[in-house]
Write an enzyme that holds these catalytic residues in place. Structure first.
Site, PDB file in Angstrom:
ATOM      1  N   ASP A  79       0.808  -1.227   0.000  1.00 45.98           N
ATOM      2  CA  ASP A  79       0.000   0.000   0.000  1.00 45.98           C
ATOM      3  C   ASP A  79       0.838   1.273   0.000  1.00 45.98           C
ATOM      4  OD1 ASP A  79       0.897   0.185   2.649  1.00 45.98           O
ATOM      5  OD2 ASP A  79      -0.999   1.057   3.307  1.00 45.98           O
ATOM      6  N   GLU A  80       2.080   1.165  -0.435  1.00 43.69           N
ATOM      7  CA  GLU A  80       2.955   2.344  -0.427  1.00 43.69           C
ATOM      8  C   GLU A  80       3.684   2.475  -1.746  1.00 43.69           C
ATOM      9  OE1 GLU A  80       5.913   2.850   2.946  1.00 43.69           O
ATOM     10  OE2 GLU A  80       4.934   0.962   3.421  1.00 43.69           O
TER      11      GLU A  80
HETATM   12  P1  TTP Z   1       0.592  -0.194   6.791  1.00 47.21           P
HETATM   13  O1  TTP Z   1       0.653   0.845   5.734  1.00 47.21           O
HETATM   14  O2  TTP Z   1       1.699  -0.289   7.769  1.00 47.21           O
HETATM   15  O3  TTP Z   1      -0.707  -0.001   7.660  1.00 47.21           O
HETATM   16  P2  TTP Z   1      -2.142   0.473   7.210  1.00 47.21           P
HETATM   17  O4  TTP Z   1      -2.210   0.877   5.784  1.00 47.21           O
HETATM   18  O5  TTP Z   1      -3.129  -0.587   7.588  1.00 47.21           O
HETATM   19  O6  TTP Z   1      -2.391   1.696   8.168  1.00 47.21           O
HETATM   20  P3  TTP Z   1      -1.738   3.148   8.073  1.00 47.21           P
HETATM   21  O7  TTP Z   1      -2.885   4.083   7.885  1.00 47.21           O
HETATM   22  O8  TTP Z   1      -1.070   3.321   9.391  1.00 47.21           O
HETATM   23  O9  TTP Z   1      -0.781   3.152   6.938  1.00 47.21           O
HETATM   24  O10 TTP Z   1       0.430  -1.605   6.145  1.00 47.21           O
HETATM   25  C1  TTP Z   1      -0.333  -1.835   4.956  1.00 47.21           C
HETATM   26  C2  TTP Z   1      -1.059  -3.140   5.060  1.00 47.21           C
HETATM   27  O11 TTP Z   1      -0.133  -4.199   5.253  1.00 47.21           O
HETATM   28  C3  TTP Z   1      -1.996  -3.205   6.217  1.00 47.21           C
HETATM   29  O12 TTP Z   1      -3.283  -2.686   5.882  1.00 47.21           O
HETATM   30  C4  TTP Z   1      -2.018  -4.671   6.541  1.00 47.21           C
HETATM   31  C5  TTP Z   1      -0.685  -5.179   6.121  1.00 47.21           C
HETATM   32  N1  TTP Z   1       0.164  -5.395   7.301  1.00 47.21           N
HETATM   33  C6  TTP Z   1       0.262  -6.668   7.828  1.00 47.21           C
HETATM   34  O13 TTP Z   1      -0.322  -7.613   7.309  1.00 47.21           O
HETATM   35  N2  TTP Z   1       1.016  -6.860   8.958  1.00 47.21           N
HETATM   36  C7  TTP Z   1       1.667  -5.846   9.591  1.00 47.21           C
HETATM   37  O14 TTP Z   1       2.340  -6.053  10.616  1.00 47.21           O
HETATM   38  C8  TTP Z   1       1.576  -4.532   9.022  1.00 47.21           C
HETATM   39  C9  TTP Z   1       2.276  -3.373   9.673  1.00 47.21           C
HETATM   40  C10 TTP Z   1       0.810  -4.347   7.891  1.00 47.21           C
HETATM   41 MG    MG Z   2      -0.744   2.206   4.970  1.00 51.00          MG
END
Ligand code: TTP
Ligand code: MG
Length: 405
Positions: A103-104
């Site tokens: 997601d980045e």
């Molecule tokens: P992130 O971008 O870290 O988290 P997020 O998008 O859910 O929340 P934020 O708004 O803080 O960015 O991670 C992206 C996805 O990756 C997250 O939705 C689920 C997955 N993920 C895991 O499966 N295990 C983990 O430990 C993390 C950090 C993320």
């Molecule tokens: Mg995220």
């Protein structure tokens, strides 16, 4: 102006579940399996985060904190599908997009006009086309873009330029830096360093003594200095090394002749590196003796290098250290490794020596105009091909006037 934009989706998996099922919107959604099944939380919606639920904790703990939480097992193919759509959408804003995780992504964009407006347009497109929200970090440094994107999550946009670092970044806790985990935070706290500014003001040798090389990197990051570059999937995976090797016409035993060949190789590698806008932090010397015994000897350098002089200085030290050449040299090779892209990080690579860069630029311009071996280090002359009875550089007539070179 050129910007690095870090795009990070908000509560990605949970937001996709809420998008698929409107009944879940505004509710504490926790993705990661059933409580009590020894599973961990992958992510939680911001509604669930208010209860203290976060990624990585056990789902049982999450249920204890948030009994009304809606637990879902997740659907990875849905998430991947959305991820691909996100990258595609971002490429409409700039051809240079580096996917960084599910997601980045980093967008390397030339922006004419207001960069915040540009960022808001990206956020709006993500919302209207994907039905999801994102947070953006914008900077003239890839590292800082990554650091600042969570500052105003969710649906946040933060601009943090290198020049803003003392005012905007230094007051923040040191753990806001990417690369400072809990262990490092504790180590730094023991040294009385709790804010980014404390870290930036530390004496580098003290930090290096306690934390080693990671400490040095963090010190630079805290000062807004980094050499990260955005690498798109289509680009050559930033050639892990740029090297040249040469099997000699006859085995060589004299140090001065070996050094002349070495110098010539360094010039070639340096030229290729500069053409590819690369500089390296590690130099490796390869030697083969007349019995085909081959060895290589490398060294990581204190700074990035790309000029022939710097490469040769480092290669010469390696050569002297090996003493291997005394057995005679059949093959000699030089490779520049740990490469960084200087085009996108030019201002960041503060370690570059300005004079050496300027002379390299002039050498490149002359060689572009008059042929690759038109000008170079005097030391390599002996290794260059000579025409019988002719001048050392038969193809080169010194230009009477260097203007316009
Ligand atoms: P992130 O971008 O870290 O988290 P997020 O998008 O859910 O929340 P934020 O708004 O803080 O960015 O991670 C992206 C996805 O990756 C997250 O939705 C689920 C997955 N993920 C895991 O499966 N295990 C983990 O430990 C993390 C950090 C993320
Ligand atoms: Mg995220």
């Amino acid at each position: 102006m050129r910007y690095a934009i870090h795009v990070d989706m908000d509560a990605f998996f949970a937001a996709i579940e809420q998008r698929a099922n409107p009944a879940l919107r505004g509710k504490p959604v926790i993705v990661g399996g059933r409580p009590g099944s020894r599973s961990a939380v992958a992510t939680a919606s911001y509604e669930a985060r208010r209860f203290g639920v976060h990624s990585g904790m056990s789902t049982s703990e999450a249920q204890r904190l948030c009994p009304q939480g809606i637990f879902l097992p997740g659907n990875s193919s849905h998430y991947l599908h959305t991820s691909v759509k996100l990258y595609k959408l971002l490429r409409e804003f700039s051809p240079r997009v580096e996917p960084a995780s599910i997601d980045e992504a980093y967008v390397d964009a030339e922006v004419h006009g207001n960069v915040e407006d540009f960022g808001r347009r990206i956020m709006q497109r993500i919302e209207s086309e994907l039905g999801l929200t994102a947070s953006l970090g914008i900077s003239d440094s890839k590292y800082l873009a990554k650091v600042c994107s969570p500052f105003s999550k969710p649906r946040g946009l933060t601009v943090l330029l290198r020049s803003d670092v003392p005012l905007q970044l230094w007051p923040r806790p040191v753990q806001c830096l990417y690369g400072v985990g809990e262990k490092t935070r504790e180590q730094l706290a023991r040294m009385g360093c709790t804010s980014v500014g404390d870290l930036a003001r530390m004496k580098l040798p003290d930090l290096q003594g306690r934390l080693g090389r990671p400490g040095v990197a963090l010190w630079h990051y805290a000062r807004g200095e980094d050499c990260w570059s955005i690498i798109t999937p289509g680009e050559s995976p930033n050639a892990k090394s740029i090297g040249h090797e040469h099997t000699l016409h006859e085995d060589m035993f004299e140090q001065s002749r070996v050094e002349a060949v070495l110098c010539d190789l360094c010039e070639r590698v340096s030229r290729r590196a500069r053409r590819a806008h690369m500089a390296g932090r590690r130099l490796v010397l390869k030697l083969r003796d007349p019995n085909f015994y081959t060895t290589s000897h490398g060294r990581t350098l204190p700074r990035l290098i790309d000029s022939a002089e710097d490469l040769f200085a480092a290669a010469r030290v390696l050569l002297q250290e090996t003493r291997f050449w005394r057995r005679g040299v059949r093959l000699l090779g030089v490779s520049l490794q740990k490469l960084s892209d200087t085009q996108h990080t030019r201002q960041l690579c503060l370690e570059f020596d300005r004079a050496s860069r300027q002379s390299s630029a002039v050498v490149d311009r002359i060689n572009r105009k008059y042929g690759d071996h038109a000008i170079g280090l005097a030391r390599s002359l002996e290794a260059k091909p000579r025409r019988r009875g002719g001048p050392v550089f038969p193809s080169f007539q010194p230009p009477s006037n260097l203007e316009g070179v």
